[in-house]
Structure formats: structure tokens, C-alpha cells
Motif scaffolding. Sequence first.
Motif, mmCIF file in Angstrom:
data_model
loop_
_atom_site.group_PDB
_atom_site.id
_atom_site.type_symbol
_atom_site.label_atom_id
_atom_site.label_comp_id
_atom_site.label_asym_id
_atom_site.label_seq_id
_atom_site.Cartn_x
_atom_site.Cartn_y
_atom_site.Cartn_z
ATOM 1 N N TYR A 81 -3.376 0.243 6.291
ATOM 2 C CA TYR A 81 -3.036 -0.409 5.024
ATOM 3 C C TYR A 81 -3.702 0.286 3.832
ATOM 4 N N LYS A 82 -4.961 0.652 4.022
ATOM 5 C CA LYS A 82 -5.648 1.247 2.860
ATOM 6 C C LYS A 82 -5.106 2.640 2.554
ATOM 7 N N GLU A 83 -4.643 3.325 3.563
ATOM 8 C CA GLU A 83 -4.004 4.629 3.325
ATOM 9 C C GLU A 83 -2.664 4.450 2.613
ATOM 10 N N VAL A 84 -1.957 3.421 3.028
ATOM 11 C CA VAL A 84 -0.686 3.114 2.347
ATOM 12 C C VAL A 84 -0.950 2.832 0.876
ATOM 13 N N ALA A 85 -1.991 2.038 0.627
ATOM 14 C CA ALA A 85 -2.335 1.663 -0.745
ATOM 15 C C ALA A 85 -2.630 2.905 -1.572
ATOM 16 N N LYS A 86 -3.414 3.803 -0.995
ATOM 17 C CA LYS A 86 -3.803 5.011 -1.712
ATOM 18 C C LYS A 86 -2.571 5.882 -1.997
ATOM 19 N N GLU A 87 -1.731 5.987 -0.994
ATOM 20 C CA GLU A 87 -0.544 6.828 -1.105
ATOM 21 C C GLU A 87 0.381 6.333 -2.222
ATOM 22 N N LEU A 88 0.506 5.015 -2.309
ATOM 23 C CA LEU A 88 1.461 4.452 -3.270
ATOM 24 C C LEU A 88 0.792 4.028 -4.579
ATOM 25 N N PHE A 89 -0.500 4.316 -4.708
ATOM 26 C CA PHE A 89 -1.264 3.930 -5.899
ATOM 27 C C PHE A 89 -1.176 2.440 -6.170
ATOM 28 N N ILE A 90 -1.347 1.662 -5.103
ATOM 29 C CA ILE A 90 -1.382 0.208 -5.288
ATOM 30 C C ILE A 90 -2.617 -0.313 -4.541
ATOM 31 N N SER A 91 -2.913 -1.575 -4.709
ATOM 32 C CA SER A 91 -4.085 -2.113 -4.024
ATOM 33 C C SER A 91 -3.712 -2.545 -2.609
ATOM 34 N N VAL A 92 -4.756 -2.647 -1.766
ATOM 35 C CA VAL A 92 -4.514 -3.101 -0.397
ATOM 36 C C VAL A 92 -3.878 -4.485 -0.408
ATOM 37 N N LYS A 93 -4.309 -5.297 -1.357
ATOM 38 C CA LYS A 93 -3.766 -6.653 -1.457
ATOM 39 C C LYS A 93 -2.245 -6.608 -1.693
ATOM 40 N N THR A 94 -1.827 -5.670 -2.538
ATOM 41 C CA THR A 94 -0.388 -5.546 -2.809
ATOM 42 C C THR A 94 0.362 -5.103 -1.549
ATOM 43 N N VAL A 95 -0.254 -4.174 -0.817
ATOM 44 C CA VAL A 95 0.361 -3.761 0.447
ATOM 45 C C VAL A 95 0.536 -4.968 1.352
ATOM 46 N N GLU A 96 -0.527 -5.776 1.429
ATOM 47 C CA GLU A 96 -0.456 -6.969 2.285
ATOM 48 C C GLU A 96 0.638 -7.913 1.807
ATOM 49 N N THR A 97 0.794 -8.029 0.507
ATOM 50 C CA THR A 97 1.861 -8.885 -0.027
ATOM 51 C C THR A 97 3.236 -8.370 0.405
ATOM 52 N N HIS A 98 3.402 -7.045 0.288
ATOM 53 C CA HIS A 98 4.689 -6.470 0.688
ATOM 54 C C HIS A 98 4.971 -6.717 2.165
ATOM 55 N N VAL A 99 3.940 -6.501 2.986
ATOM 56 C CA VAL A 99 4.143 -6.663 4.436
ATOM 57 C C VAL A 99 4.483 -8.119 4.745
ATOM 58 N N SER A 100 3.774 -9.048 4.080
ATOM 59 C CA SER A 100 4.059 -10.462 4.318
ATOM 60 C C SER A 100 5.481 -10.806 3.901
ATOM 61 N N SER A 101 5.930 -10.194 2.822
ATOM 62 C CA SER A 101 7.280 -10.484 2.347
ATOM 63 C C SER A 101 8.312 -9.928 3.331
ATOM 64 N N VAL A 102 8.000 -8.762 3.924
ATOM 65 C CA VAL A 102 8.911 -8.229 4.943
ATOM 66 C C VAL A 102 8.938 -9.149 6.150
ATOM 67 N N LEU A 103 7.754 -9.648 6.516
ATOM 68 C CA LEU A 103 7.693 -10.568 7.652
ATOM 69 C C LEU A 103 8.550 -11.806 7.397
ATOM 70 N N ARG A 104 8.479 -12.299 6.173
ATOM 71 C CA ARG A 104 9.267 -13.481 5.816
ATOM 72 C C ARG A 104 10.763 -13.173 5.948
ATOM 73 N N LYS A 105 11.148 -12.003 5.472
ATOM 74 C CA LYS A 105 12.562 -11.619 5.593
ATOM 75 C C LYS A 105 12.966 -11.507 7.057
ATOM 76 N N LEU A 106 12.062 -10.945 7.843
ATOM 77 C CA LEU A 106 12.349 -10.779 9.268
ATOM 78 C C LEU A 106 12.549 -12.140 9.934
ATOM 79 N N GLN A 107 11.774 -13.127 9.445
ATOM 80 C CA GLN A 107 11.876 -14.449 10.064
ATOM 81 C C GLN A 107 13.073 -15.232 9.560
#
Lengths: 224, 474
Positions: A181-207
Motif C-alpha cells: 500500500y505504501k508503495e502504491v501511495a508513493k507511486e501515485l503521489f497520494i497518501s496511504v489512507k487514500t489508497v486504503e479508501t480506494h481499495v475499500s471502495s473497490v471492495l464495496r463494488k465487488l460486494q
Amino acid sequence: MSTPEPVAVVLVDDHRMFRSGVKAELGDTVRIVGEAPDVDTAVAVIREQRPPVVLLDVHLPGGNGNGGVDVIHGCRGLETPTGQPVRFLALSVSDSAEDVIAVIRAGARGYVTKTINATDLTTAVRRVADGDAVFSPRLAGFVLDAFGAAAGEIAEVDEELDRLSAREREVMRLIARGYQYKEVAKELFISVKTVETHVSSVLRKLQLSSRHELTAWAMGRRLL
Amino acid sequence: MRVDPELTLKAPRGALNALGGSRSVRQDELMPTPYERPPAPGPSLDERRAARPVLSRPAEGRVVAGVCAGLAQHLGWPVSVVRVVLALLSVPTGAGVVVYLFLWALAPQSQGGVVAGRRGRAAMDPGLGAPAPALPDMPEEERRSARVLLVGGLLLAGGLVVVAQNAGFNLRLGVLVPLLVVATGAILAWSQLDDAQRGRWLGSQEGARRFSVARLVLGAVLAVAGLVILATRGRSLAAIWDIGLATLAVLAGAVLIAAPWGLRVWTELRREQAEAARATERADIAAHLHDSVLQTLALIQRKAEDPTAVAQLARAQERELRSWLYAGPAGSDATLAAAVAEVSHDVEDLHGIPIDLVATGDRPLDERGQALVRALRESLLNAVRHGRPPVSVYLEVGPAGVEAFVRDHGPGFEMEEIPADRLGVRQSVLGRMQRHGGTARIRRLEDGTEVALSLPAAAPETQPTAAEEHHEHA
């Protein structure tokens, strides 16, 4: 991470050897407060302990024959003493899409394979305890495939349930490439928290998504 | 031939199979195709087989049921000679018809691939001299005209019979006609046997099945009607009614008595069949487990002091078992994702470092895809040699092109630091991708290195790249 106190976990797996292995590996960062080898015991133990996280094997004897899915259904609405919902992290040797999709859609907050190492598993447990989602590279690949993101389908608005937004697609792609997650954050210039938000939103869509590929794909083919 | 015979013969049926060879062995065991065996030391066996193909009824090039065509193949005669001889034999006494029906009932039907190789060899054999090859390629119009001829001949025979009857010969039409009706009905019904067999090959369709049921019913009605006429010749309607009632009563009684017994025999038979199938399956699984899992476990016990080897063995075995359990449909080997999977398993086996592979999308493997796979393999080798696990591969096949990422967690390297004589990365990865219109990018991350390969969907000039690829191998 945020809480220094060990996370209480109930471990549900029908292989005693695997349970003791996980217990030894996790050491004192995670506190195993209960174990169960089958669906009915698992529901009873979880209802009694009400842990923040349940490590749940996908294939279990007992119940209605649906394994981990039955446990999640049996514990619906359960809350920890602090008022948080009891969260599930699926743990499996199986890579078949049917298993992944079934357990995630039943409500699991993440899916990791049993080959995961102890550090990653600890991180995953903490992340689930904090209410975030845990995606293995394989699950990310599955999501990209199932939502047609690999084929270039991108949601116009973030709320659209049947497609990933451009940002979610980027995050999923990086996770599939093996980024933390922290590598993703660095790569996309966003915070880890934002990455977590995105992943949670994908999970919600998946469900919640009714995208037919999601089920058709899962039925018709298995994960690599 | 898909399975390399030498490979499967040489590969020991041991744990080594678990490291890659066992799949082909299993295929070989499942499909023991005698006609695909490599030419055995003595070619005489082959020649003998070619000289006298097994009697069968080919579905292609047949007029009625393929008996004449099969017989011609079997004897090495021209098919027309066989047909004429059988027809001549049929005229005075009906012996030809009897022979035809007999062979029809006994000779197995053959179709397409089953006989293609056999027939090809027979046709090529110069010793036979018979124009056998002309037969399978009989055009549809010719076959139809042959059928018309056949029907015409039958009508002619019927006409002759009527003329003879009128001229005063007593042919006992009262017996002949019902007999013919019975025969027609029987042929109609029996021809279903062939169709049922073919249906299993082709996968029957709803409409075809309904048609065949209609034919079966018509045949049965004809046969029964003929038999009834034959049995009740010269009696009044009331007598026929009585006889019919009596027959029905006897039949009903017989059915009543035989039904439970027959039912039990039937279920017994079904149970036995199911058990036999299960036993075969169990034997198959046992054989596979013995060849793979048990051997690997034995090896692991022997190598218990070497954790790397144990991990490698366990990983290879896990993968093999997984592919055995969840094997996709055969013939999917020629796709990009399958090739990437194969390459990463290969590298994993070579170096004993686990590689996590994630692939989305897929497409047939073409030449450019192959170049990508080779570059990917080189990157993977680099990652396992110089990097640290976990090593992961992500392959994305989309409409815009193919992207592949190889990531490790080693100390990493910079392009500038690579000596000019190190051909591996420069030539095999960067150069190869560029020659095929793609790009390769090596990035040093905070923790490890990532090689990104990409190949746009549209092919550029393919001609020079093909030449270069050859050069590369030389």
C-alpha cells in the motif's frame, strides 16, 4: 500500526496443523482468543468472543456446506464490545474464482492465500481490524478482469458500481504488480489512507455490483 | 502428434515428473492411441496393418450404410466392383441383401479422424493398386444420384414382381408384401443405431433427435403392421380382434411378471457401471498421486536438511497438483497467458524462488507475443538471480496492447551500471522489445527493481523483425 495493543483474533480452519502453524508464526502481535475447526463451532466461538477480526478458511465442514460463507452469514450483525463490527479476513489455499467471489460477496473484508508470510499476515489483520480492505495481488488481478478494467472499461463517475474508476484501476494494477500500500501511495503521489479508501471502495463494488461478468466469469473460469 | 513420444518414454515416472514432465505422461496414459505410436523397430507391422484395414463402415462416401465402401477398403477392391457384385448376388435369391444386413449389423461405424490415418496409409500403399482413395471423396451429388439409382432399381424390381404376378407366376404376394413391410420397418428402426452412434460424436441436436424418434416410431409401426398382416392372413376382422386381445393379455401378463425382475437387473447394471467408473477414476487418481505427491514427499523426507530444496519441491508439487485439479480445457496452451505461466514456472523450478503470477485478459500467442515472453523470461531470470523474493509477475492483455511487469525486492540495478558486455538485459530484454515495436523500462524502486515490458496492439512492420529474430537465435 495505530494500536500497539495486540489484535484479538479467532482462527477458523479445519486443519489443526495449519492453526498451530499460524499461531506460532503470529507470535504476540496478534492474540488468538479462539479457534474452531468447523462452521458450527466457529459461529459459537465468534458469538462468544466477539473479536475484531476472524481469520476464516474458505473451505470448512459443517453448516450448509458453504464453508466460510456460512460462518459469515451466521455472524451477521455481530459487534465487538467496542461497537465495531466483527470483520472477516478470508484465508485459503484455493485460487478458484468461485471461492474468492463467494466469500467476498458474503462480506469478508479481504482475501489472502495461505502462502502469505507472517509479517504480511499481521499487517493484513491490523488493516482489517481498522476497517480497511486487504487485497492480494491475485484478487486485484481478478477484480481488474471481472470489472473489464483490463479491457479498458472505466467508470465515468466514481459511484458507478459496475466499473472501476480510473484511480481505482491504477491502484488495483499496482497491487496486482506486487506493490505494498505504501508503495502504491508513493507511486501515485497520494497518501496511504487514500489508497486504503480506494481499495475499500473497490471492495464495496465487488460486494454490491450486479455486473454479470462478475458471476459469469467466476462460474466459467478459475483464477490462474 | 502433440505428445512427444521420446520425451514421455525417457522421462522417469518419478518425482521428476512433478517438476514438469508429468502432464504429458498423463495425457499419454489417458489417450493410448495405437495409431499414433512412433514407428516401431519393424515397419512390417505397420505395412501389414495398412494392407488390410479393419472392416468398418465409413460415414463418408457411403450410399446406404457404408457397408460396400468399408468392404472395398477392407478387401482393397474398387468400391464399384463390390457394389455390383452385391447387387448381382441380391437378384436371384436375396443373398446379397442378407450379406449386406449381416455386415451392417456387425461392422463398426467409423468416422473422420478415427479412420483418416488408416485410410491415408492404405491409399498411399502402391502394392494395392486399388483406386481406394477415390471412394472417401465421393461428391455429394454423385452420392445422391447413386441413391436415386438405388430407389429406381427397387421400384423396377417391384414392377417386375407385379408383372410376373399378372403373367401367371404365383409369387405369393400375400407373404411377400408383409415381409417387405416388416423389412422396411426394421431397416428404418435399425438405421437409428448408426445415427445414435454418430450423434455421440457430433453432439446431437434437439431437432435431429425429434426426427430420429419419428423415424423409430414409423419403423416400429411398419414392422408391427407387417407382422400382424402376416400372422392374420385370411381371417375375419373379429378373429383378428380376438387374437389381438389375447396377445395383449399375454403381453401384459409377461410384462407384469418380468417388470420387477427386469428393473432390478437394470439398476444392478447401472450400479455396476457406476462402480466401475468410480473404480477407474480412483485408480487414475491413485496413479497420479503415486507418481507425483508420494514421490515428492519421499524426496522431501530425504532432503529434510535442505530447506531451499524442500520449499522448491513443495512449490513445484503444489503447482502441479493445482493444475491437475483445476486444469482448464485442453488446447489453451497457445495463449499468451499460458506461455507466461509456463515461463514463470520454468524459472521457478530452475532457481527455487517462488514467483507470484497474476494475469488478466488473454490472447492467442503470436510471434510478437513470443518475443515478449522471451524478454519476460530473461527479466525473471535476472530477478531471481540478482533480486530477492518475493518476485511477482503481472500480465495485462488489453485492447490497447500487452503490458507485463516483473518485480523483485533486491538491491536493484541501474542501466548505467551494467557493463556493456552484459548482453542479458541490453539485448534480450531492451533490444528484443524494441525490435518488435515495444518498449522495456527498468525502474529502481525503494525496495527492489521493476521491469516493465509493453507491446502495443497494432503490429508495425513485421517483416524485418522476423528476420532479426532469426539472427538473434543464430
